[in-house]
Design an enzyme around this catalytic site. Structure first.
Site, short mmCIF file in Angstrom:
data_model
loop_
_atom_site.label_atom_id
_atom_site.label_comp_id
_atom_site.label_asym_id
_atom_site.label_seq_id
_atom_site.Cartn_x
_atom_site.Cartn_y
_atom_site.Cartn_z
N TYR A 1 -2.84 -5.12 93.45
CA TYR A 1 -1.91 -4.12 92.01
C TYR A 1 -3.10 -3.53 90.98
O TYR A 1 -1.82 -2.57 90.29
CB TYR A 1 -1.07 -5.52 91.71
CG TYR A 1 0.37 -5.38 90.30
CD1 TYR A 1 0.97 -4.10 91.58
CD2 TYR A 1 0.29 -5.34 89.77
CE1 TYR A 1 1.89 -3.63 90.93
CE2 TYR A 1 1.28 -5.02 88.66
CZ TYR A 1 2.38 -4.34 89.29
OH TYR A 1 3.51 -4.12 88.03
N ASP B 1 11.83 6.97 103.02
CA ASP B 1 11.18 6.19 103.23
C ASP B 1 10.12 6.98 102.41
O ASP B 1 8.88 8.00 103.20
CB ASP B 1 10.53 5.65 104.44
CG ASP B 1 10.06 4.89 104.78
OD1 ASP B 1 8.44 4.46 103.60
OD2 ASP B 1 9.47 4.59 106.05
N THR C 1 13.41 -8.61 84.32
CA THR C 1 13.68 -8.69 85.09
C THR C 1 13.61 -9.08 86.40
O THR C 1 12.84 -10.35 86.24
CB THR C 1 13.38 -6.92 85.76
OG1 THR C 1 12.19 -7.05 86.72
CG2 THR C 1 13.34 -5.70 85.05
N ASP D 1 15.75 5.70 97.53
CA ASP D 1 15.23 4.77 98.23
C ASP D 1 15.33 4.34 99.48
O ASP D 1 16.04 5.30 99.86
CB ASP D 1 15.93 3.49 97.63
CG ASP D 1 15.10 2.16 97.28
OD1 ASP D 1 14.73 1.61 96.12
OD2 ASP D 1 14.74 1.86 98.14
#
Lengths: 81, 253
Positions: free
Chosen positions: B162, B62, B197, B41
């Protein structure tokens, strides 16, 4: 196990979907439609399976002509002169 | 007697977006099945949560920086390789219509937002995959790449960027499956519906969540356990490739 040049030609004509007479030492990648970067993977995998070896990255990159493939396989001792 | 849990020996798995809640469940789930897991991450603070987890290593990277991703893959491979499971779980749920006709200013979907959504949901998948799979190919490591798609890939109103990114993930999954299947490298996409979540609740209003649940035949949100079981299935079924597994309670029917 040592294979003959004729067996290599048969393998290449099968993978590259072309006739055996086109598999000459000067035939190069990208000179026929069916030998491209994708079929090169198929060629590498098939040669490795049939010849019982694992090609190095340098060898794979160097496999630009039938003649070079023959030279590499002879240097590895799996192709008869 | 409790049912025996599937184990994956001592394989190394890399999970990107390791700081997310869904990724965390996958990381711990794979770890519990015997994998050595590397969580990747860009947020070092998010990865700090794994510092006390045995069997989980971390790498800060990254995944939009090609050079950094190349270095990360090389370092992970050297320290923990061979990697035979890559889970691309980086993602950002984002909702914005093409045109917001109710607004006087900023009516259009911004290019900046478009690029950010495509980058985080699609480009990260490309960069992580190209660099890790290069090592898999050169070392003849057979394995599986699991990409996170979404039911939005079919096209959700108000989520154009998206949806496009996730449709792209599906296309990459199928393309790469065809390209690299001969080398024993499989590609599977998992398309969750609405999963319970914090990320989902942060991205959607309560009203919107209730509305989606009403449209879901099973009438509930999915759990991270539902998603984890799909990941486990994708890892263990060695004849599965190029497919999108929909874990959506029937929402896409």
């Amino acid at each position: 196990m040592t294979n003959t040049p004729e067996e290599l030609s048969a393998l290449m004509s099968e993978v590259l979907r072309t006739t055996r007479d086109r598999i000459t030492p000067d035939l190069a990648i990208h000179k026929i439609d069916t030998w491209n970067s994708l079929t090169h993977i198929e060629l590498v995998v098939t040669i490795e399976e049939r010849f019982g070896i694992q090609l190095t990255e340098d060898e794979i990159v160097g496999m630009t002509t039938v003649g070079e493939i023959q030279r590499i396989l002879r240097a590895r001792g799996v192709l008869a002169p | 007697m409790a049912p025996q849990q599937t184990t994956f020996g001592h394989r190394t798995a890399v999970v990107t977006g390791g700081g997310g809640s869904l990724a965390r469940a996958i990381i711990l789930g794979l770890r519990d099945r015997g994998c050595r897991v590397v969580a990747v991450d860009r947020d070092a603070d998010a990865l700090a949560a794994f510092s006390r987890e045995e069997g989980v290593a971390t790498a800060v990277c990254d995944l939009l920086d090609a050079d950094a991703t190349e270095r990360c893959a090389a370092e992970v491979w050297r320290a923990h390789g061979p990697v035979s499971i890559l889970v691309n779980a980086v993602g950002l749920i984002h909702s914005a219509p093409l045109l917001n006709i109710a607004a006087r200013a900023e009516r259009r979907h911004s290019l900046e937002t478009w690029r950010r959504v495509i980058d985080l949901n699609l480009t990260t998948v490309f960069l992580a995959t190209v660099h890790f799979v290069e090592h898999m190919v050169s070392t003849r490591t057979r394995g599986v790449v699991i990409n996170f798609s979404s039911v939005a890939a079919a096209g959700n109103a108000g989520q154009g960027a998206y949806s496009a990114a996730k449709a792209g993930v599906n296309a990459l999954t199928r393309s790469w499956a065809k390209e690299l299947g001969m080398l024993g490298i499989r590609f599977v996409a998992i398309a969750p519906g609405f999963i319970d979540t914090p990320t989902t609740h942060a991205a959607l209003s309560d009203h919107s969540v209730k509305d989606w649940v009403q449209r879901t035949p099973l009438r509930r949100m999915g759990s991270v356990g539902d998603v984890l079981s799909a990941v486990v299935f994708a890892v263990e079924n060695e004849h599965l490739t190029g497919k999108v597994i929909e874990i959506d309670g029937g929402l896409s029917l």
